[in-house]
Scaffold this active site. Structure first.
Site, PDB file in Angstrom:
ATOM      1  N   TYR A 158     -38.596 -95.024  34.076  1.00 13.78           N
ATOM      2  CA  TYR A 158     -39.951 -95.591  33.911  1.00 13.78           C
ATOM      3  C   TYR A 158     -40.937 -94.823  34.790  1.00 13.78           C
ATOM      4  CZ  TYR A 158     -43.734 -99.049  34.495  1.00 13.78           C
ATOM      5  OH  TYR A 158     -44.962 -99.679  34.576  1.00 13.78           O
ATOM      6  N   LYS A 162     -44.249 -92.553  33.912  1.00  9.59           N
ATOM      7  CA  LYS A 162     -45.588 -92.841  34.426  1.00  9.59           C
ATOM      8  C   LYS A 162     -46.172 -91.622  35.151  1.00  9.59           C
ATOM      9  CE  LYS A 162     -46.094 -96.983  32.799  1.00  9.59           C
ATOM     10  NZ  LYS A 162     -47.144 -97.263  31.812  1.00  9.59           N
TER      11      LYS A 162
HETATM   12  N1  NAP Z   1     -47.654-105.646  35.711  1.00 13.81           N
HETATM   13  C1  NAP Z   1     -47.508-104.697  36.619  1.00 13.81           C
HETATM   14  O1  NAP Z   1     -47.156-104.947  37.780  1.00 13.81           O
HETATM   15  C2  NAP Z   1     -47.789-103.263  36.237  1.00 13.81           C
HETATM   16  C3  NAP Z   1     -47.869-102.321  37.266  1.00 13.81           C
HETATM   17  C4  NAP Z   1     -48.136-101.005  36.965  1.00 13.81           C
HETATM   18  C5  NAP Z   1     -48.333-100.624  35.664  1.00 13.81           C
HETATM   19  N2  NAP Z   1     -48.241-101.545  34.660  1.00 13.81           N
HETATM   20  C6  NAP Z   1     -48.460-101.068  33.285  1.00 13.81           C
HETATM   21  O2  NAP Z   1     -49.449-101.869  32.675  1.00 13.81           O
HETATM   22  C7  NAP Z   1     -49.265-101.847  31.263  1.00 13.81           C
HETATM   23  C8  NAP Z   1     -49.327-103.254  30.715  1.00 13.81           C
HETATM   24  O3  NAP Z   1     -48.334-104.031  31.333  1.00 13.81           O
HETATM   25  P1  NAP Z   1     -48.506-105.604  31.626  1.00 13.81           P
HETATM   26  O4  NAP Z   1     -47.988-105.819  32.974  1.00 13.81           O
HETATM   27  O5  NAP Z   1     -49.864-106.044  31.264  1.00 13.81           O
HETATM   28  O6  NAP Z   1     -47.430-106.197  30.594  1.00 13.81           O
HETATM   29  P2  NAP Z   1     -47.403-107.531  29.701  1.00 13.81           P
HETATM   30  O7  NAP Z   1     -48.236-108.607  30.297  1.00 13.81           O
HETATM   31  O8  NAP Z   1     -45.962-107.776  29.437  1.00 13.81           O
HETATM   32  O9  NAP Z   1     -48.117-107.057  28.353  1.00 13.81           O
HETATM   33  C9  NAP Z   1     -47.560-105.996  27.598  1.00 13.81           C
HETATM   34  C10 NAP Z   1     -48.369-105.822  26.339  1.00 13.81           C
HETATM   35  O10 NAP Z   1     -47.853-104.732  25.601  1.00 13.81           O
HETATM   36  C11 NAP Z   1     -47.411-105.176  24.312  1.00 13.81           C
HETATM   37  N3  NAP Z   1     -46.238-104.388  23.936  1.00 13.81           N
HETATM   38  C12 NAP Z   1     -45.029-104.366  24.528  1.00 13.81           C
HETATM   39  N4  NAP Z   1     -44.211-103.511  23.878  1.00 13.81           N
HETATM   40  C13 NAP Z   1     -44.946-102.978  22.860  1.00 13.81           C
HETATM   41  C14 NAP Z   1     -44.665-102.052  21.829  1.00 13.81           C
HETATM   42  N5  NAP Z   1     -43.470-101.498  21.687  1.00 13.81           N
HETATM   43  N6  NAP Z   1     -45.653-101.759  20.949  1.00 13.81           N
HETATM   44  C15 NAP Z   1     -46.881-102.316  21.067  1.00 13.81           C
HETATM   45  N7  NAP Z   1     -47.198-103.202  22.010  1.00 13.81           N
HETATM   46  C16 NAP Z   1     -46.236-103.526  22.898  1.00 13.81           C
HETATM   47  C17 NAP Z   1     -47.161-106.676  24.478  1.00 13.81           C
HETATM   48  O11 NAP Z   1     -47.289-107.425  23.283  1.00 13.81           O
HETATM   49  P3  NAP Z   1     -46.123-107.613  22.159  1.00 13.81           P
HETATM   50  O12 NAP Z   1     -44.938-108.141  22.857  1.00 13.81           O
HETATM   51  O13 NAP Z   1     -46.753-108.549  21.170  1.00 13.81           O
HETATM   52  O14 NAP Z   1     -45.924-106.255  21.547  1.00 13.81           O
HETATM   53  C18 NAP Z   1     -48.306-107.024  25.429  1.00 13.81           C
HETATM   54  O15 NAP Z   1     -49.512-107.126  24.709  1.00 13.81           O
HETATM   55  C19 NAP Z   1     -47.958-101.102  31.027  1.00 13.81           C
HETATM   56  O16 NAP Z   1     -48.249 -99.761  30.713  1.00 13.81           O
HETATM   57  C20 NAP Z   1     -47.269-101.173  32.376  1.00 13.81           C
HETATM   58  O17 NAP Z   1     -46.380-100.095  32.565  1.00 13.81           O
HETATM   59  C21 NAP Z   1     -47.961-102.852  34.922  1.00 13.81           C
END
Ligand code: NAP
Length: 253
Positions: A158, A162
């Site tokens: 992962y 990134k």
């Molecule tokens: N949360 C953290 O601590 C954190 C930290 C650093 C970076 N990030 C990054 O932030 C981004 C968003 O993460 P989040 O934390 O907001 O996650 P989240 O709350 O789980 O939301 C993920 C979103 O992506 C969609 N998704 C997942 N798999 C998908 C796929 N194969 N195709 C299309 N849509 C998909 C989900 O909806 P569906 O299930 O309906 O598809 C949901 O809308 C990611 O790139 C993650 O790596 C997160």
């Protein structure tokens, strides 16, 4: 407000049914953009779009799985059909199907992570690039992670994906800069979403993380949404190829 005004702009945000993507979509809409809400599950997207409309914004839903190139082609085509253009692309959706040491990581899982988190972003960027180049105006934002800045014993692939996103943004910024297309990454720290639940659910782990964070708290999705508005708007017009870290200070300790 003029510096951050997105009136007349059309934005696609992947993974915008919840979490960080939802906040980005809602904040872009608040700034005046028409937003396309997208994820794999249409009903969850419809809820977000309805909320935006209720607050006077414009939103439509086009479901798409980022691992399927044809669905991403349809996402862009359906946006153009409805609204005629794409000014802002936010590649936010990503996946992390593996937690553990690199020695146990199957090749196909590594490939899947790189495809979903890097290659699918490139697909989307290439889909919107021609019209942005023609207008000499476009903003692309990739949601990466501070995981791409540090070594990891548990989230290895992962974090590689990134880090690759940082380089993707730098490459495209250099290649497409002459056409006034800006490409940047946001690198969030730990944000309270379903995606990161395993990292903060345990109270001891959460407390340890909070105490090592200079701002002494975990992030909320709305800590990230406004950064997308900055990067998409006139206020960010000279920023390209950059990584904007939003982590409460974790990486500067
Ligand atoms: N949360 C953290 O601590 C954190 C930290 C650093 C970076 N990030 C990054 O932030 C981004 C968003 O993460 P989040 O934390 O907001 O996650 P989240 O709350 O789980 O939301 C993920 C979103 O992506 C969609 N998704 C997942 N798999 C998908 C796929 N194969 N195709 C299309 N849509 C998909 C989900 O909806 P569906 O299930 O309906 O598809 C949901 O809308 C990611 O790139 C993650 O790596 C997160």
């Amino acid at each position: 407000m003029r510096l951050f005004d997105l009136k007349g702009k059309v934005a696609i945000v992947t993974g915008s049914s919840k979490g960080i993507g939802r906040s980005i979509a809602e904040n872009l809409a608040e700034a005046g953009a028409k937003v396309v809400i997208s994820s794999r599950k249409a009903p969850a997207c419809e809820e977000v779009a309805a909320g935006i409309r209720q607050r006077g914004g414009e939103a439509m839903v086009v479901p798409a799985n980022i691992s399927d190139k044809a669905q991403l082609e349809n996402l862009v085509a359906a946006t153009r059909k409805a609204w005629g253009r794409v000014d802002i692309l936010v590649c936010n959706a990503a996946s992390n199907p593996y937690f553990g040491p690199m020695v146990g990581l199957p090749d196909e899982v590594f490939g899947k992570i790189m495809q979903n988190n890097v290659l699918s972003n490139l697909w989307l960027c290439k889909l919107v690039q021609p019209e942005m180049a023609e207008r000499k105006d476009g903003a692309i934002i990739i949601v990466s992670s501070i995981g791409g800045l540090k070594g990891s014993a548990e989230l290895g692939a992962y974090c590689i994906s990134k880090a690759a996103d940082f380089q993707l943004a730098r490459n495209l910024a250099v290649e497409w800069g002459p056409k006034n297309i800006r490409v940047n990454c946001i690198a969030p720290g730990l944000i309270k979403t379903d995606f990161a639940r395993a990292l903060y659910e345990d109270p001891a782990r959460k407390a340890a993380r909070e105490s090592e964070t200079p701002l002494r708290r975990l992030g909320e999705p709305d800590d990230i949404g406004g950064i997308a508005v900055l990067l998409a708007s006139k206020a960010g017009s000279f920023i390209t190829g950059q990584v904007i870290v939003a982590d409460g200070g974790v990486t500067v300790r």
